[in-house]
Motif scaffolding. Structure first.
Motif, PDB file in Angstrom:
ATOM      1  N   THR A   1      -4.403 -23.864  25.986  1.00  0.00           N
ATOM      2  CA  THR A   1      -4.990 -22.946  25.011  1.00  0.00           C
ATOM      3  C   THR A   1      -5.039 -23.623  23.640  1.00  0.00           C
ATOM      4  OG1 THR A   1      -2.829 -21.962  24.504  1.00  0.00           O
ATOM      5  CG2 THR A   1      -4.150 -20.913  26.230  1.00  0.00           C
ATOM      6  N   ALA A   2      -5.926 -23.133  22.797  1.00  0.00           N
ATOM      7  CA  ALA A   2      -6.064 -23.671  21.449  1.00  0.00           C
ATOM      8  C   ALA A   2      -5.067 -22.986  20.532  1.00  0.00           C
ATOM      9  CB  ALA A   2      -7.495 -23.488  20.942  1.00  0.00           C
ATOM     10  N   ASP A   3      -3.780 -23.309  20.684  1.00  0.00           N
ATOM     11  CA  ASP A   3      -2.752 -22.640  19.905  1.00  0.00           C
ATOM     12  C   ASP A   3      -2.407 -23.442  18.656  1.00  0.00           C
ATOM     13  OD1 ASP A   3      -1.511 -24.752  21.172  1.00  0.00           O
ATOM     14  OD2 ASP A   3       0.274 -23.627  21.741  1.00  0.00           O
ATOM     15  N   SER A   4      -1.426 -22.957  17.918  1.00  0.00           N
ATOM     16  CA  SER A   4      -0.982 -23.611  16.693  1.00  0.00           C
ATOM     17  C   SER A   4       0.470 -24.039  16.863  1.00  0.00           C
ATOM     18  CB  SER A   4      -1.106 -22.666  15.494  1.00  0.00           C
ATOM     19  OG  SER A   4      -2.458 -22.265  15.305  1.00  0.00           O
ATOM     20  N   PHE A   5       0.752 -25.303  16.569  1.00  0.00           N
ATOM     21  CA  PHE A   5       2.126 -25.783  16.734  1.00  0.00           C
ATOM     22  C   PHE A   5       2.391 -26.938  15.776  1.00  0.00           C
ATOM     23  CE2 PHE A   5      -0.312 -28.369  19.757  1.00  0.00           C
ATOM     24  CZ  PHE A   5       0.167 -29.649  19.531  1.00  0.00           C
ATOM     25  N   ALA A   6       3.674 -27.248  15.637  1.00  0.00           N
ATOM     26  CA  ALA A   6       4.101 -28.414  14.875  1.00  0.00           C
ATOM     27  C   ALA A   6       4.850 -29.336  15.816  1.00  0.00           C
ATOM     28  CB  ALA A   6       5.001 -28.005  13.713  1.00  0.00           C
ATOM     29  N   TYR A   7       4.484 -30.609  15.785  1.00  0.00           N
ATOM     30  CA  TYR A   7       5.255 -31.623  16.491  1.00  0.00           C
ATOM     31  C   TYR A   7       6.155 -32.284  15.451  1.00  0.00           C
ATOM     32  CZ  TYR A   7       6.510 -36.107  18.522  1.00  0.00           C
ATOM     33  OH  TYR A   7       7.217 -37.203  18.953  1.00  0.00           O
ATOM     34  N   VAL A   8       7.458 -32.118  15.596  1.00  0.00           N
ATOM     35  CA  VAL A   8       8.432 -32.652  14.644  1.00  0.00           C
ATOM     36  C   VAL A   8       9.112 -33.857  15.281  1.00  0.00           C
ATOM     37  CG1 VAL A   8      10.480 -32.163  13.260  1.00  0.00           C
ATOM     38  CG2 VAL A   8       8.764 -30.375  13.623  1.00  0.00           C
ATOM     39  N   HIS A   9       8.936 -35.012  14.646  1.00  0.00           N
ATOM     40  CA  HIS A   9       9.387 -36.284  15.214  1.00  0.00           C
ATOM     41  C   HIS A   9      10.563 -36.828  14.418  1.00  0.00           C
ATOM     42  CE1 HIS A   9       8.572 -40.138  17.374  1.00  0.00           C
ATOM     43  NE2 HIS A   9       9.140 -40.667  16.287  1.00  0.00           N
ATOM     44  N   LEU A  10      11.684 -37.072  15.101  1.00  0.00           N
ATOM     45  CA  LEU A  10      12.858 -37.668  14.478  1.00  0.00           C
ATOM     46  C   LEU A  10      13.226 -38.933  15.240  1.00  0.00           C
ATOM     47  CD1 LEU A  10      15.159 -37.614  12.414  1.00  0.00           C
ATOM     48  CD2 LEU A  10      16.480 -36.233  14.051  1.00  0.00           C
ATOM     49  N   GLY A  11      12.976 -40.046  14.613  1.00  0.00           N
ATOM     50  CA  GLY A  11      13.319 -41.339  15.213  1.00  0.00           C
ATOM     51  C   GLY A  11      13.904 -42.213  14.132  1.00  0.00           C
ATOM     52  N   THR A  12      13.180 -43.245  13.711  1.00  0.00           N
ATOM     53  CA  THR A  12      13.605 -44.044  12.578  1.00  0.00           C
ATOM     54  C   THR A  12      13.220 -43.374  11.263  1.00  0.00           C
ATOM     55  OG1 THR A  12      11.557 -45.310  12.683  1.00  0.00           O
ATOM     56  CG2 THR A  12      13.454 -46.185  13.881  1.00  0.00           C
ATOM     57  N   GLY A  13      12.455 -42.309  11.346  1.00  0.00           N
ATOM     58  CA  GLY A  13      12.085 -41.492  10.198  1.00  0.00           C
ATOM     59  C   GLY A  13      11.882 -40.064  10.672  1.00  0.00           C
ATOM     60  N   LEU A  14      11.473 -39.188   9.771  1.00  0.00           N
ATOM     61  CA  LEU A  14      11.236 -37.782  10.106  1.00  0.00           C
ATOM     62  C   LEU A  14       9.868 -37.379   9.574  1.00  0.00           C
ATOM     63  CD1 LEU A  14      12.060 -34.903  11.000  1.00  0.00           C
ATOM     64  CD2 LEU A  14      13.204 -34.645   8.794  1.00  0.00           C
ATOM     65  N   GLY A  15       9.049 -36.820  10.456  1.00  0.00           N
ATOM     66  CA  GLY A  15       7.723 -36.363  10.050  1.00  0.00           C
ATOM     67  C   GLY A  15       7.215 -35.310  11.005  1.00  0.00           C
ATOM     68  N   ALA A  16       6.030 -34.794  10.730  1.00  0.00           N
ATOM     69  CA  ALA A  16       5.460 -33.741  11.570  1.00  0.00           C
ATOM     70  C   ALA A  16       3.966 -33.953  11.733  1.00  0.00           C
ATOM     71  CB  ALA A  16       5.728 -32.362  10.978  1.00  0.00           C
ATOM     72  N   GLY A  17       3.463 -33.579  12.897  1.00  0.00           N
ATOM     73  CA  GLY A  17       2.037 -33.495  13.166  1.00  0.00           C
ATOM     74  C   GLY A  17       1.695 -32.028  13.340  1.00  0.00           C
ATOM     75  N   LEU A  18       0.627 -31.569  12.715  1.00  0.00           N
ATOM     76  CA  LEU A  18       0.301 -30.141  12.677  1.00  0.00           C
ATOM     77  C   LEU A  18      -1.000 -29.861  13.404  1.00  0.00           C
ATOM     78  CD1 LEU A  18       1.088 -29.613   8.877  1.00  0.00           C
ATOM     79  CD2 LEU A  18       2.658 -29.339  10.821  1.00  0.00           C
ATOM     80  N   VAL A  19      -0.986 -28.882  14.278  1.00  0.00           N
ATOM     81  CA  VAL A  19      -2.179 -28.448  15.004  1.00  0.00           C
ATOM     82  C   VAL A  19      -2.367 -26.961  14.757  1.00  0.00           C
ATOM     83  CG1 VAL A  19      -3.216 -28.115  17.288  1.00  0.00           C
ATOM     84  CG2 VAL A  19      -1.979 -30.237  16.765  1.00  0.00           C
ATOM     85  N   LEU A  20      -3.513 -26.586  14.197  1.00  0.00           N
ATOM     86  CA  LEU A  20      -3.820 -25.190  13.918  1.00  0.00           C
ATOM     87  C   LEU A  20      -5.045 -24.787  14.716  1.00  0.00           C
ATOM     88  CD1 LEU A  20      -3.284 -25.069  10.036  1.00  0.00           C
ATOM     89  CD2 LEU A  20      -1.638 -24.635  11.867  1.00  0.00           C
ATOM     90  N   ASP A  21      -4.882 -23.760  15.537  1.00  0.00           N
ATOM     91  CA  ASP A  21      -5.961 -23.277  16.402  1.00  0.00           C
ATOM     92  C   ASP A  21      -6.568 -24.414  17.221  1.00  0.00           C
ATOM     93  OD1 ASP A  21      -5.687 -20.640  15.471  1.00  0.00           O
ATOM     94  OD2 ASP A  21      -6.968 -21.048  13.752  1.00  0.00           O
ATOM     95  N   GLY A  22      -5.723 -25.274  17.727  1.00  0.00           N
ATOM     96  CA  GLY A  22      -6.160 -26.348  18.604  1.00  0.00           C
ATOM     97  C   GLY A  22      -6.721 -27.570  17.910  1.00  0.00           C
ATOM     98  N   ARG A  23      -6.748 -27.574  16.564  1.00  0.00           N
ATOM     99  CA  ARG A  23      -7.329 -28.698  15.821  1.00  0.00           C
ATOM    100  C   ARG A  23      -6.256 -29.387  14.986  1.00  0.00           C
ATOM    101  NH1 ARG A  23     -12.745 -28.816  15.856  1.00  0.00           N
ATOM    102  NH2 ARG A  23     -12.791 -30.142  14.005  1.00  0.00           N
ATOM    103  N   LEU A  24      -6.259 -30.717  15.049  1.00  0.00           N
ATOM    104  CA  LEU A  24      -5.304 -31.498  14.272  1.00  0.00           C
ATOM    105  C   LEU A  24      -5.590 -31.354  12.776  1.00  0.00           C
ATOM    106  CD1 LEU A  24      -3.018 -33.650  14.296  1.00  0.00           C
ATOM    107  CD2 LEU A  24      -4.819 -35.388  14.371  1.00  0.00           C
ATOM    108  N   LEU A  25      -4.552 -31.045  12.012  1.00  0.00           N
ATOM    109  CA  LEU A  25      -4.681 -30.893  10.564  1.00  0.00           C
ATOM    110  C   LEU A  25      -4.182 -32.164   9.881  1.00  0.00           C
ATOM    111  CD1 LEU A  25      -5.229 -29.132   8.031  1.00  0.00           C
ATOM    112  CD2 LEU A  25      -2.828 -28.391   8.188  1.00  0.00           C
TER     113      LEU A  25
END
Length: 428
Positions: free
Chosen positions: A285-309
């Motif tokens: 589904t075209a949902d909205s979510f945050a991918y939160v990445h913690l490795g050697t740094g911390l950041g996020a990828g944002l998807v709103l209504d199925g589209r990368l922001l």
């Protein structure tokens, strides 16, 4: 999410309507889909669908997959995607590790390799190692001739400020049945030694992949190379910004240098954006979510209504540099008390419960600002203790009355990087 796929040499990939049909073929999987269903779902006329599917079959991208019983009239012929018709490479340039993956047209990993890397060795040395890795990956899969790995022939310091020229035409082998193109040539000289010790190793190989990664009928192309690295990053320019701890990368034309070195289409994006894009394409589904990445740094990828922001200046998702402690420890970004510095310090001293609490605090901010449906956690630090981070993040959200779904995903950033190349093929 569009990019130039001119190097692919497959005319069908340049058609918007063909992209719609290919996306439905990909979604249908092995079961396939009929021409009538394709017409119904795309809104195209049956005649248009017949022309498109004939072209896709001629170019080796689709094939007939038998017949399906009909409730009335003659049985319908179904078509399916040919995953081995084309491939893409994904690279993840992390601060201390290089991961490369070869995926087929359906996005399925064929081979994954990892090698030690030192991002602080400087852009020329790192990109030479990356180019070398791509050549070895493709040569090992039978998609390019073995590279001349002579030392000292990589990217020289100060080179690469000019845009990459169009790739030279590959030597054409004998035409395969149907007139499709043959394998794409490697298209470049060898590179210098890797900037850090540690030979690349295969970590995953698909046992069901065609021998030598050849397509059905002997045709295959490499559509390009997707590269993911820490941000901030100027996506349109194909250049990183001031990466925390590595300011020497600021403004270096990574995309153009690597494209010139390899003679291939290259797409560059932040590691978190690449992973978020790949996860969005896997979502039903075209949902909205945050991918939160913690490795050697911390950041996020944002998807709103199925589209990368990405944001107007492609700076969205810099979660790690949000200040949560005004008088906190200094961060490499120039601020104090940033989520990243607090979270990484907790990880370094072995206090994973505290690291999870800090991560949950950042996730809560995203939920409140964006009203997202899910928080997906990933990265090496998270995957080393997935239960701790999932429970800790969920507990922070629950305490704040935010009943948002939280889950850990093992999805690899390198696979998402390959999707930077594949997504436009399917109109994404």
């Amino acid at each position: 999410m569009k990019n130039d796929l001119g190097g692919a040499n497959l005319p069908a990939l340049r058609s918007h309507n063909a992209a719609l049909v290919l996306d439905l073929l990909r979604g249908a999987g092995e079961a396939g889909i009929s021409r009538l269903e394709l017409a119904e779902r795309t809104g195209l006329t049956p005649q248009a669908v017949s022309k498109i599917t004939a072209r896709l079959r001629a170019e080796g991208l689709a094939r007939e997959a038998g017949r399906r019983a009909s409730t009335g009239g003659k049985p319908r012929t179904v078509l399916r995607l040919v995953p081995s018709a084309a491939y893409a490479v994904g690279l993840h340039l992390d601060r201390d590790e290089l991961t490369s993956v070869l995926v087929d047209l359906a996005g399925t990993p064929v081979v994954t390799r990892t090698a030690a890397l030192d991002l602080g060795a400087g852009a020329p040395a790192v990109l030479s190692a990356a180019a070398r890795e791509v050549r070895e990956l493709l040569a090992g899969a039978g998609l390019a001739p073995p590279a001349e790995l002579a030392p000292g022939e990589g990217v020289a310091p100060g080179e690469g400020v000019a845009p990459a020229p169009a790739p030279a035409p590959a030597p054409a082998p004998a035409p395969a049945p149907g007139g499709g193109p043959g394998p794409v040539s490697d298209g470049g000289a060898g590179t210098g030694a890797a900037p850090a010790a540690g030979a690349a190793r295969d970590t995953d190989t698909d046992p069901d992949a065609p021998s030598g990664a050849r397509a059905e009928g002997g045709r295959s192309v490499v559509l390009g190379v997707g590269v993911a690295m820490p941000g901030p990053l100027d996506h349109p320019a194909g250049a990183p910004g001031r990466i925390t701890g590595h300011p020497e990368w600021d403004g270096f034309p990574v995309r153009d240098v690597l494209a010139r070195e390899l003679g291939r289409t290259v797409v560059l994006d932040k590691d978190t954006n690449a992973a978020a894009l790949g996860l969005a394409l896997r979502s039903p589904t075209a949902d909205s979510f945050a991918y939160v990445h913690l490795g050697t740094g911390l950041g996020a990828g944002l998807v709103l209504d199925g589209r990368l922001l990405r944001g107007a200046r492609t700076g969205a998702g810099e979660l790690g540099h949000q200040t949560v402690q005004l008088d906190g420890p200094p961060c490499g970004c120039g601020g104090r008390g940033c989520l990243e510095v607090l979270c990484l310090a907790a990880v370094a001293r072995g206090d994973l419960a505290e690291a999870a609490r800090v991560l949950g605090t950042g996730a809560a901010g995203l939920v409140r600002l964006l009203d997202i449906d899910r928080v997906l956690l990933g990265g090496r630090a998270v995957l080393a203790a997935p239960g701790t981070f999932e429970r800790g993040t969920r507990a922070v959200l629950a305490e704040l009355g935010l009943p948002t779904e939280v889950a850990v995903t093992p999805y690899a950033v390198a696979e998402g990087a390959a999707q930077l190349v594949l997504a436009p093929v399917f109109g994404k």
